[in-house]
Design an enzyme around this catalytic site. Structure first.
Site, PDB file in Angstrom:
ATOM      1  N   SER A 118       0.760  -1.287  -0.053  1.00  0.00           N
ATOM      2  CA  SER A 118      -0.209  -0.136   0.155  1.00  0.00           C
ATOM      3  C   SER A 118       0.883   1.064   0.070  1.00  0.00           C
ATOM      4  O   SER A 118       2.286   1.255   0.122  1.00  0.00           O
ATOM      5  CB  SER A 118      -0.939  -0.080   1.163  1.00  0.00           C
ATOM      6  OG  SER A 118       0.014   0.199   2.403  1.00  0.00           O
TER       7      SER A 118
ATOM      8  N   ASP B 257      -1.132  -1.986  -3.791  1.00  0.00           N
ATOM      9  CA  ASP B 257      -2.754  -1.874  -3.257  1.00  0.00           C
ATOM     10  C   ASP B 257      -3.312  -0.500  -3.057  1.00  0.00           C
ATOM     11  O   ASP B 257      -2.576   0.405  -2.358  1.00  0.00           O
ATOM     12  CB  ASP B 257      -2.563  -2.680  -1.810  1.00  0.00           C
ATOM     13  CG  ASP B 257      -3.873  -3.089  -1.188  1.00  0.00           C
ATOM     14  OD1 ASP B 257      -4.841  -3.194  -1.997  1.00  0.00           O
ATOM     15  OD2 ASP B 257      -3.904  -3.105  -0.026  1.00  0.00           O
ATOM     16  N   HIS B 258      -4.265  -0.286  -3.461  1.00  0.00           N
ATOM     17  CA  HIS B 258      -4.971   1.182  -3.273  1.00  0.00           C
ATOM     18  C   HIS B 258      -4.258   2.391  -3.891  1.00  0.00           C
ATOM     19  O   HIS B 258      -3.926   3.373  -3.197  1.00  0.00           O
ATOM     20  CB  HIS B 258      -5.568   1.245  -1.857  1.00  0.00           C
ATOM     21  CG  HIS B 258      -6.594   0.456  -1.425  1.00  0.00           C
ATOM     22  ND1 HIS B 258      -8.037   0.558  -1.857  1.00  0.00           N
ATOM     23  CD2 HIS B 258      -6.426  -0.609  -0.716  1.00  0.00           C
ATOM     24  CE1 HIS B 258      -8.487  -0.509  -1.179  1.00  0.00           C
ATOM     25  NE2 HIS B 258      -7.779  -1.225  -0.761  1.00  0.00           N
TER      26      HIS B 258
ATOM     27  N   GLU C  79     -11.598  -0.366  -8.829  1.00  0.00           N
ATOM     28  CA  GLU C  79     -12.493  -0.640  -7.574  1.00  0.00           C
ATOM     29  C   GLU C  79     -13.746   0.154  -8.090  1.00  0.00           C
ATOM     30  O   GLU C  79     -13.740   1.331  -8.502  1.00  0.00           O
ATOM     31  CB  GLU C  79     -12.098  -0.369  -6.456  1.00  0.00           C
ATOM     32  CG  GLU C  79     -13.073  -0.672  -5.043  1.00  0.00           C
ATOM     33  CD  GLU C  79     -12.626  -0.505  -3.949  1.00  0.00           C
ATOM     34  OE1 GLU C  79     -11.622  -0.949  -3.749  1.00  0.00           O
ATOM     35  OE2 GLU C  79     -13.301   0.075  -3.040  1.00  0.00           O
TER      36      GLU C  79
ATOM     37  N   HIS D  52     -12.463  -2.818   5.305  1.00  0.00           N
ATOM     38  CA  HIS D  52     -11.418  -2.716   5.614  1.00  0.00           C
ATOM     39  C   HIS D  52     -11.342  -2.968   7.491  1.00  0.00           C
ATOM     40  O   HIS D  52     -12.283  -2.192   8.008  1.00  0.00           O
ATOM     41  CB  HIS D  52     -10.747  -1.562   5.163  1.00  0.00           C
ATOM     42  CG  HIS D  52     -10.352  -1.870   3.840  1.00  0.00           C
ATOM     43  ND1 HIS D  52     -11.223  -1.013   2.903  1.00  0.00           N
ATOM     44  CD2 HIS D  52      -9.440  -2.561   3.111  1.00  0.00           C
ATOM     45  CE1 HIS D  52     -10.635  -1.430   1.604  1.00  0.00           C
ATOM     46  NE2 HIS D  52     -10.003  -2.450   1.696  1.00  0.00           N
TER      47      HIS D  52
ATOM     48  N   ALA E 142     -10.969  -8.575   3.501  1.00  0.00           N
ATOM     49  CA  ALA E 142     -11.636 -10.067   3.476  1.00  0.00           C
ATOM     50  C   ALA E 142     -10.933 -10.630   4.721  1.00  0.00           C
ATOM     51  O   ALA E 142     -10.942 -12.423   4.800  1.00  0.00           O
ATOM     52  CB  ALA E 142     -11.153 -10.878   2.340  1.00  0.00           C
TER      53      ALA E 142
ATOM     54  N   ILE F 180      -6.112  -9.846   2.284  1.00  0.00           N
ATOM     55  CA  ILE F 180      -5.845 -10.014   3.704  1.00  0.00           C
ATOM     56  C   ILE F 180      -4.813  -9.192   4.384  1.00  0.00           C
ATOM     57  O   ILE F 180      -3.599  -9.353   4.064  1.00  0.00           O
ATOM     58  CB  ILE F 180      -5.767 -11.513   3.946  1.00  0.00           C
ATOM     59  CG1 ILE F 180      -7.192 -12.069   3.564  1.00  0.00           C
ATOM     60  CG2 ILE F 180      -5.464 -11.718   5.537  1.00  0.00           C
ATOM     61  CD1 ILE F 180      -6.640 -13.806   3.595  1.00  0.00           C
TER      62      ILE F 180
ATOM     63  N   SER G 205      -5.363  -7.230   7.930  1.00  0.00           N
ATOM     64  CA  SER G 205      -5.740  -7.257   9.578  1.00  0.00           C
ATOM     65  C   SER G 205      -5.194  -8.509  10.037  1.00  0.00           C
ATOM     66  O   SER G 205      -4.910  -8.531  11.115  1.00  0.00           O
ATOM     67  CB  SER G 205      -7.202  -6.796   9.542  1.00  0.00           C
ATOM     68  OG  SER G 205      -7.472  -5.627   9.143  1.00  0.00           O
TER      69      SER G 205
HETATM   70  P1  13P Z   1      -8.435  -6.294   5.711  1.00  0.00           P
HETATM   71  O1  13P Z   1      -8.333  -5.303   6.656  1.00  0.00           O
HETATM   72  O2  13P Z   1      -9.859  -6.881   5.764  1.00  0.00           O
HETATM   73  O3  13P Z   1      -7.424  -7.274   6.015  1.00  0.00           O
HETATM   74  O4  13P Z   1      -8.551  -6.087   4.252  1.00  0.00           O
HETATM   75  C1  13P Z   1      -7.338  -5.928   3.594  1.00  0.00           C
HETATM   76  C2  13P Z   1      -7.414  -5.357   2.146  1.00  0.00           C
HETATM   77  O5  13P Z   1      -8.505  -5.216   1.817  1.00  0.00           O
HETATM   78  C3  13P Z   1      -6.216  -4.659   1.558  1.00  0.00           C
HETATM   79  O6  13P Z   1      -6.394  -4.019   0.410  1.00  0.00           O
HETATM   80  O1  G3H Z   2      -6.822  -1.477   2.603  1.00  0.00           O
HETATM   81  C1  G3H Z   2      -5.916  -1.315   3.133  1.00  0.00           C
HETATM   82  C2  G3H Z   2      -4.728  -1.926   3.697  1.00  0.00           C
HETATM   83  O2  G3H Z   2      -5.203  -2.651   4.769  1.00  0.00           O
HETATM   84  C3  G3H Z   2      -3.667  -1.273   3.544  1.00  0.00           C
HETATM   85  O3  G3H Z   2      -3.297  -0.584   4.987  1.00  0.00           O
HETATM   86  O4  G3H Z   2      -3.021   1.511   4.103  1.00  0.00           O
HETATM   87  O5  G3H Z   2      -2.628   1.005   6.557  1.00  0.00           O
HETATM   88  O6  G3H Z   2      -0.913   0.057   4.814  1.00  0.00           O
HETATM   89  P1  G3H Z   2      -2.496   0.522   4.975  1.00  0.00           P
HETATM   90 ZN    ZN Z   3      -8.434  -3.087   0.405  1.00  0.00          ZN
END
Ligand code: 13P
Ligand code: G3H
Ligand code: ZN
Length: 314
Positions: free
Chosen positions: A50, A87-88, A139, A185, A218, A260, A262
Site C-alpha cells: 500500500s 494496493d489502493h 474498484e 477494511h 476479507a 488479507i 488485518s
Molecule cells: P482487511 O482489513 O480485511 O485485512 O483488508 C485488507 C485489504 O483489503 C487490503 O487492500
Molecule cells: O486496505 C488497506 C490495507 O489494509 C492497507 O492498509 O494503508 O494502513 O497500509 P495501510
Molecule cells: Zn483493500
C-alpha cells in the site's frame, strides 16, 4: 516463474473455483512468513504494497525483499508464482512509479470519485500499464472501514451495481475488478451477524462470465488472536471479520483474489504481546519478531489450505 502478472493465475483460479490470497507486506518478517507458507503449500501468492507501506518501509526495500524471497524459494527448489501488486493506488503518478519500478500489477482505486471520473482515471492507468506488460485492478462501489487513514462510515458504503460493473469493465479495459458486497477494511467489520451480498456477486459473475473479481476487506479476524491480544494487555473488544465459509463461497463465484491484511496484524500483535507478558526478560527483537513471523506463516498456510483453496496449484 517467480515474479509474474496475475493474468494466468486468475484464469486458473477462475476455472478451478479457488482464489489466490493477496497479503499486505510491510516488513521483512511479514514477507518471509507469507512466502514460507506459499512454499510449503505449493501455492501462488500475491504480495501487495500500500502507499502506507511504501511510506513506512521505503518502496525499494519492499521490492528488494520480495525479490530476495523469490530467490530464496528458488534456492529451496520451489518456483512459486508471485505477483508484486500496488494496493489502493490513488493517483496515476503512484501507479506509474510502481509500473516503472518493476511491479507486475497495480490497483487504481478511483472508488471515491464519480463513475465517470473513476472510468477516466482507470483508463489512463490501463493505457500506461498494458503496453508495459502490467495488469490493472480497479474498484467500483465503496467499502466501509479504514484505509490509509481515511474512514468510510458504514452509511457511506455503497454496494457495486452489476449494471455499472459491466459498463466499467468495458469502458476501462481493467483486468480485474474489486467489488463491494459487504466486506470492509479493518478489524470491525460487522456489528451484528456477518452477511455478504452473495446475490450481487452472482449477478456480476453472470453478467461478466470468466472475469476475475476481487474481494477487499476479507480478513476473518480470528477470535483466537483477538482474545490473545485482549488477554495480554490489548484493547480490541468486539473485533469481528468475514467468516471463512463466506470467503470459500465467494471463491466459487468468480472471486479470484482475496485481500488479507488485518489478520496479519492481529497474528503478529497477539504473539508479540504474549511474548512480552510471558517472557519479560526478552529484549532481543529476533525472539518476538521470530514468533510473529511464525504466526504469520501458520495463519497464511491455514488460509491457503482451508479457505482459499490455492494449495498445490503451482
Ligand atoms: P482487511 O482489513 O480485511 O485485512 O483488508 C485488507 C485489504 O483489503 C487490503 O487492500
Ligand atoms: O486496505 C488497506 C490495507 O489494509 C492497507 O492498509 O494503508 O494502513 O497500509 P495501510
Ligand atoms: Zn483493500
Amino acid at each position: 516463474m517467480g515474479l509474474t502478472t496475475s493474468k494466468e493465475m486468475f484464469k486458473k483460479a477462475y476455472e478451478g473455483g479457488y482464489a489466490v490470497g493477496a497479503f499486505n507486506v510491510n516488513n521483512m518478517e511479514i514477507i518471509q512468513g507469507i512466502m514460507d507458507a506459499a512454499v510449503e503449500a505449493n501455492s501462488p501468492v500475491i504480495l501487495q504494497v500500500s502507499s502506507g507501506a511504501r511510506k513506512y518501509a521505503n518502496a525499494i526495500y519492499l521490492r528488494k525483499l520480495v525479490e530476495a524471497a523469490i530467490e530464496d524459494a528458488k534456492a529451496k527448489g520451489k518456483d512459486i508464482d508471485v505477483v508484486l501488486h500496488l494496493d489502493h493506488g490513488d493517483t496515476f503518478e503512484l501507479c506509474k512509479d510502481c509500473i516503472d519500478s518493476g511491479f507486475t500489477s497495480v490497483m487504481i482505486d478511483g472508488s471515491k470519485y464519480s463513475f465517470e471520473e473513476n472510468v477516466e482515471l482507470t483508463k489512463k492507468v490501463v493505457e500506461y500499464a498494458h503496453p508495459r506488460g502490467v495488469v490493472v485492478e480497479a474498484e467500483l462501489g465503496k467499502l466501509a472501514g479504514i484505509e490509509d487513514d481515511v474512514n468510510v462510515k458504514e452509511e457511506d458504503a455503497k454496494f457495486t451495481s452489476p449494471d455499472e460493473a459491466v459498463k466499467f469493465v468495458e469502458l476501462t479495459g481493467c483486468d480485474s475488478l474489486a467489488i463491494a458486497i459487504g466486506t470492509s477494511h479493518g478489524a470491525y467489520k460487522f456489528k451484528g451477524e456477518p452477511k455478504l451480498r452473495i446475490d450481487i456477486l452472482k449477478e456480476i459473475t453472470d453478467r461478466l462470465p470468466g472475469y476475475p473479481l476481487v474481494l477487499h476487506g476479507a480478513s476473518s479476524v480470528p477470535q483466537e488472536f483477538v482474545e490473545m491480544c485482549n488477554k495480554y494487555g490489548g484493547n480490541i473488544p468486539g473485533a469481528k471479520g468475514v467468516p471463512e465459509e463466506l470467503l470459500r463461497e465467494a471463491a466459487k463465484y468468480g472471486v479470484c483474489k482475496i485481500n488479507i491484511d488485518s489478520d496479519i496484524r492481529l497474528a503478529m500483535t497477539a504473539n508479540i504481546r504474549e511474548c512480552f507478558t510471558e517472557s519479560p526478560e526478552v529484549f532481543d527483537p529476533r525472539t518476538y519478531l521470530g514468533k510473529a513471523r511464525t504466526a504469520v506463516k501458520d495463519m497464511v498456510k491455514h488460509k491457503i489450505v482451508n479457505v482459499l483453496g490455492s494449495e498445490n496449484k503451482m
